[in-house]
Write a protein that holds these residues in place. Structure first.
Motif, PDB file in Angstrom:
ATOM      1  N   ASN A 211      -8.128   4.779  -6.945  1.00 31.71           N
ATOM      2  CA  ASN A 211      -8.582   4.250  -5.660  1.00 31.71           C
ATOM      3  C   ASN A 211      -8.706   2.725  -5.420  1.00 31.71           C
ATOM      4  OD1 ASN A 211      -8.382   7.051  -4.842  1.00 31.71           O
ATOM      5  ND2 ASN A 211     -10.492   7.383  -5.046  1.00 31.71           N
ATOM      6  N   ARG A 212      -9.469   2.345  -6.328  1.00 31.94           N
ATOM      7  CA  ARG A 212      -9.622   0.611  -6.452  1.00 31.94           C
ATOM      8  C   ARG A 212      -8.501  -0.024  -6.481  1.00 31.94           C
ATOM      9  NH1 ARG A 212     -14.111   2.048  -9.863  1.00 31.94           N
ATOM     10  NH2 ARG A 212     -12.799   1.539 -11.776  1.00 31.94           N
ATOM     11  N   PHE A 213      -7.595   0.418  -7.520  1.00 28.78           N
ATOM     12  CA  PHE A 213      -6.260  -0.298  -7.608  1.00 28.78           C
ATOM     13  C   PHE A 213      -5.362  -0.205  -6.186  1.00 28.78           C
ATOM     14  CE2 PHE A 213      -1.770  -0.140  -9.152  1.00 28.78           C
ATOM     15  CZ  PHE A 213      -1.890  -1.517  -9.799  1.00 28.78           C
ATOM     16  N   VAL A 214      -5.172   0.909  -5.698  1.00 27.83           N
ATOM     17  CA  VAL A 214      -4.462   1.122  -4.591  1.00 27.83           C
ATOM     18  C   VAL A 214      -4.844   0.385  -3.492  1.00 27.83           C
ATOM     19  CG1 VAL A 214      -3.671   2.950  -2.665  1.00 27.83           C
ATOM     20  CG2 VAL A 214      -3.460   3.573  -5.034  1.00 27.83           C
ATOM     21  N   GLY A 215      -6.494   0.290  -3.214  1.00 24.68           N
ATOM     22  CA  GLY A 215      -7.045  -0.553  -2.357  1.00 24.68           C
ATOM     23  C   GLY A 215      -6.751  -1.748  -2.470  1.00 24.68           C
ATOM     24  N   LYS A 216      -6.654  -2.333  -3.803  1.00 28.15           N
ATOM     25  CA  LYS A 216      -6.314  -3.764  -4.109  1.00 28.15           C
ATOM     26  C   LYS A 216      -4.858  -3.962  -3.617  1.00 28.15           C
ATOM     27  CE  LYS A 216      -9.729  -4.654  -7.619  1.00 28.15           C
ATOM     28  NZ  LYS A 216      -9.794  -4.924  -9.119  1.00 28.15           N
ATOM     29  N   LEU A 217      -3.874  -3.127  -3.779  1.00 26.78           N
ATOM     30  CA  LEU A 217      -2.732  -3.443  -3.281  1.00 26.78           C
ATOM     31  C   LEU A 217      -2.304  -3.201  -1.723  1.00 26.78           C
ATOM     32  CD1 LEU A 217      -0.763  -1.295  -6.311  1.00 26.78           C
ATOM     33  CD2 LEU A 217      -1.109  -3.926  -6.101  1.00 26.78           C
ATOM     34  N   LYS A 218      -2.940  -2.633  -1.344  1.00 25.31           N
ATOM     35  CA  LYS A 218      -2.689  -2.086   0.346  1.00 25.31           C
ATOM     36  C   LYS A 218      -2.440  -3.485   1.045  1.00 25.31           C
ATOM     37  CE  LYS A 218      -4.130   2.364   1.345  1.00 25.31           C
ATOM     38  NZ  LYS A 218      -5.157   3.256   2.161  1.00 25.31           N
ATOM     39  N   PRO A 219      -3.415  -4.489   0.938  1.00 24.83           N
ATOM     40  CA  PRO A 219      -2.946  -5.857   1.640  1.00 24.83           C
ATOM     41  C   PRO A 219      -1.499  -6.467   1.335  1.00 24.83           C
ATOM     42  CG  PRO A 219      -5.325  -5.615   1.020  1.00 24.83           C
ATOM     43  CD  PRO A 219      -4.434  -4.603   0.285  1.00 24.83           C
ATOM     44  N   TRP A 220      -1.301  -6.541  -0.015  1.00 29.13           N
ATOM     45  CA  TRP A 220      -0.062  -6.942  -0.312  1.00 29.13           C
ATOM     46  C   TRP A 220       1.185  -6.019   0.300  1.00 29.13           C
ATOM     47  CZ3 TRP A 220       0.150 -11.473  -2.349  1.00 29.13           C
ATOM     48  CH2 TRP A 220      -0.919 -12.261  -3.001  1.00 29.13           C
ATOM     49  N   SER A 221       0.871  -4.783   0.286  1.00 29.02           N
ATOM     50  CA  SER A 221       1.835  -4.043   0.950  1.00 29.02           C
ATOM     51  C   SER A 221       2.302  -4.480   2.184  1.00 29.02           C
ATOM     52  CB  SER A 221       1.688  -2.482   0.988  1.00 29.02           C
ATOM     53  OG  SER A 221       2.374  -1.743   1.152  1.00 29.02           O
ATOM     54  N   MET A 222       1.366  -4.675   3.092  1.00 25.11           N
ATOM     55  CA  MET A 222       1.349  -4.956   4.629  1.00 25.11           C
ATOM     56  C   MET A 222       1.817  -6.171   4.579  1.00 25.11           C
ATOM     57  SD  MET A 222       0.576  -2.457   6.555  1.00 25.11           S
ATOM     58  CE  MET A 222       0.973  -1.223   4.988  1.00 25.11           C
ATOM     59  N   LEU A 223       1.435  -7.318   3.798  1.00 19.81           N
ATOM     60  CA  LEU A 223       2.007  -8.544   3.802  1.00 19.81           C
ATOM     61  C   LEU A 223       3.518  -8.662   3.502  1.00 19.81           C
ATOM     62  CD1 LEU A 223      -0.800 -10.560   1.891  1.00 19.81           C
ATOM     63  CD2 LEU A 223      -0.287 -10.674   4.580  1.00 19.81           C
ATOM     64  N   GLY A 224       4.063  -7.731   2.428  1.00 19.45           N
ATOM     65  CA  GLY A 224       5.403  -7.725   2.278  1.00 19.45           C
ATOM     66  C   GLY A 224       6.301  -7.051   3.377  1.00 19.45           C
ATOM     67  N   LEU A 225       5.563  -6.129   4.268  1.00 21.76           N
ATOM     68  CA  LEU A 225       6.273  -5.821   5.237  1.00 21.76           C
ATOM     69  C   LEU A 225       6.495  -6.801   6.333  1.00 21.76           C
ATOM     70  CD1 LEU A 225       7.271  -3.790   7.322  1.00 21.76           C
ATOM     71  CD2 LEU A 225       4.908  -3.034   7.869  1.00 21.76           C
ATOM     72  N   LEU A 226       5.219  -7.492   6.626  1.00 18.66           N
ATOM     73  CA  LEU A 226       5.235  -8.690   7.529  1.00 18.66           C
ATOM     74  C   LEU A 226       6.064  -9.772   7.341  1.00 18.66           C
ATOM     75  CD1 LEU A 226       1.647  -8.573   8.548  1.00 18.66           C
ATOM     76  CD2 LEU A 226       3.260  -7.488   9.714  1.00 18.66           C
ATOM     77  N   GLY A 227       6.218  -9.910   6.012  1.00 24.56           N
ATOM     78  CA  GLY A 227       7.147 -10.982   5.304  1.00 24.56           C
ATOM     79  C   GLY A 227       8.581 -10.717   5.526  1.00 24.56           C
ATOM     80  N   THR A 228       8.933  -9.245   5.516  1.00 26.00           N
ATOM     81  CA  THR A 228      10.293  -8.746   5.578  1.00 26.00           C
ATOM     82  C   THR A 228      10.729  -8.938   7.046  1.00 26.00           C
ATOM     83  OG1 THR A 228      10.102  -7.129   3.593  1.00 26.00           O
ATOM     84  CG2 THR A 228      11.784  -7.017   5.409  1.00 26.00           C
ATOM     85  N   VAL A 229       9.715  -8.865   7.954  1.00 20.75           N
ATOM     86  CA  VAL A 229       9.918  -8.919   9.520  1.00 20.75           C
ATOM     87  C   VAL A 229      10.087 -10.215   9.839  1.00 20.75           C
ATOM     88  CG1 VAL A 229       9.000  -8.314  11.781  1.00 20.75           C
ATOM     89  CG2 VAL A 229       8.558  -6.684  10.209  1.00 20.75           C
TER      90      VAL A 229
END
Length: 348
Positions: A211-229
């Motif tokens: 859970n901690r690992f996924v929690g740390k990655l989530k913001p990067w996931s959203m940033l990846g999406l927004l960067g793609t957009v």
């Protein structure tokens, strides 16, 4: 739901504006990024897509599939809607709107590319956000995990053939090599990487490490999406400014598809007398899309500047607010659903 997920439509809207502004101010920079390609894959976009998809795949627990026999009806509903209904209704709506209803408003080439993007959305069932929708509708989290895990395994073998079939029916030529390599790059590899990461974290014996690992990655996931957009709208800035109505034209059939599939699934779930905690996530999985995959494949097949890529990004913009209205509907009808299906006594 975290701040990124809750206000995803707002962030996407801001990313769209940023892309349009930067695309007009710095066209040479976007041209340079667009030139960084290898084997039909834009390297910058590929990195961003991986940043988006990998955290989702880490959350998938394939060992949960052994529990499918506990309540197979919900899984059957999810699989049938996702793979035998939803792709074909999306293709039909795309053809109806862009080859018939909107034929006088969109040029033939753009119309064909919009159809392709919509088809890619329709063939990609949701992987990550569905955990959020399930939580908001008080769905069974373990059963939701089973549904998502099975869908991901089916996606490995079914995504490419169904895409090729529906694109071919609409006279859209698809290079099989590019399609299969996209599935390998954006489904198989992150799926394997996620499974190996999960196995390693679970082997450490710390129940919260995952859970901690996924929690740390989530913001990067959203940033990846927004960067793609930002990049996608930057690449198409001039086209969008010249023809802004096309965003609305794409959004209309996507919204009809989303609401339509939801109510079809909801009606069937009620007729099957599924418990609410199973039916709610089943409806959400059937309705939402794995737009990250659709964006990546659209770029690989049709290019960064294509209408197909634009259509998949509009899918991001439409999905979150629509899904939140459906969450509100499901929650408001919970008591009646339980009464109609006779499942109230077994709910917790």
């Amino acid at each position: 739901m975290g701040i990124f997920e809750r206000y995803l439509s707002v962030w996407v809207g801001l990313a769209i504006l940023a892309g349009l502004v930067l695309g007009n101010l710095l066209p040479d920079m976007f041209a340079l990024v667009a030139s960084l390609e290898y084997a039909h894959v834009n390297l910058v976009i590929a990195v961003l897509i991986w940043v988006m998809i990998y955290p989702m795949m880490v959350q998938i627990d394939f060992s949960s599939i052994k529990d499918v026999k506990k309540s197979p009806q919900g899984l059957i509903l999810t699989v049938v809607i996702n793979w035998l209904v939803k792709p074909f209704t999306m293709a039909l709506l795309a053809w109806l709107f862009f080859k018939v209803l909107f034929v006088d408003w969109v040029d033939p080439q753009s119309a064909t590319e919009y159809i392709a993007g919509m088809i890619l959305l329709g063939v990609a069932p949701c992987t990550a956000m569905v955990f959020v929708w399930s939580q908001l509708t008080k769905g069974d989290p373990n059963y939701t995990l089973v549904q998502v895990s099975v869908n991901d395994l089916i996606m490995v073998v079914a995504f490419a053939p169904i895409c090729a079939l529906l694109l071919g029916v609409n006279d859209i030529q698809v290079p099989w090599e590019t399609l299969l390599s996209s599935v390998f790059l954006y489904v198989v590899l992150p799926l394997v990487a996620g499974a190996l990461t999960r196995k390693k974290l679970e082997a450490d014996g710390d129940a919260e490490s995952l859970n901690r690992f996924v929690g740390k990655l989530k913001p990067w996931s959203m940033l990846g999406l927004l960067g793609t957009v930002v990049l996608l709208f930057g690449f198409q800035a001039q086209t969008i400014i010249d023809e802004p109505q096309n965003i609305l034209l794409i959004a209309i059939p996507l919204m009809i598809q989303t609401y339509g599939i939801f109510f079809i699934t909801y009606y069937i779930a009620k007729k099957m007398k599924l418990s609410h905690k199973i039916a709610a996530p089943a409806c959400m999985i059937a309705t939402s899309n794995f737009f990250e995959l659709a964006v990546a494949v659209a770029i690989s097949l049709f290019g960064l500047h294509s209408g197909a890529a634009l259509a998949t990004v509009v899918g991001v913009l439409v999905e979150v607010p629509v899904m939140l209205t459906l969450v509100a509907f499901v929650n408001s009808r919970r008591s009646k659903f339980e009464a109609d299906t006779g499942t109230q006594a077994v709910e917790t």
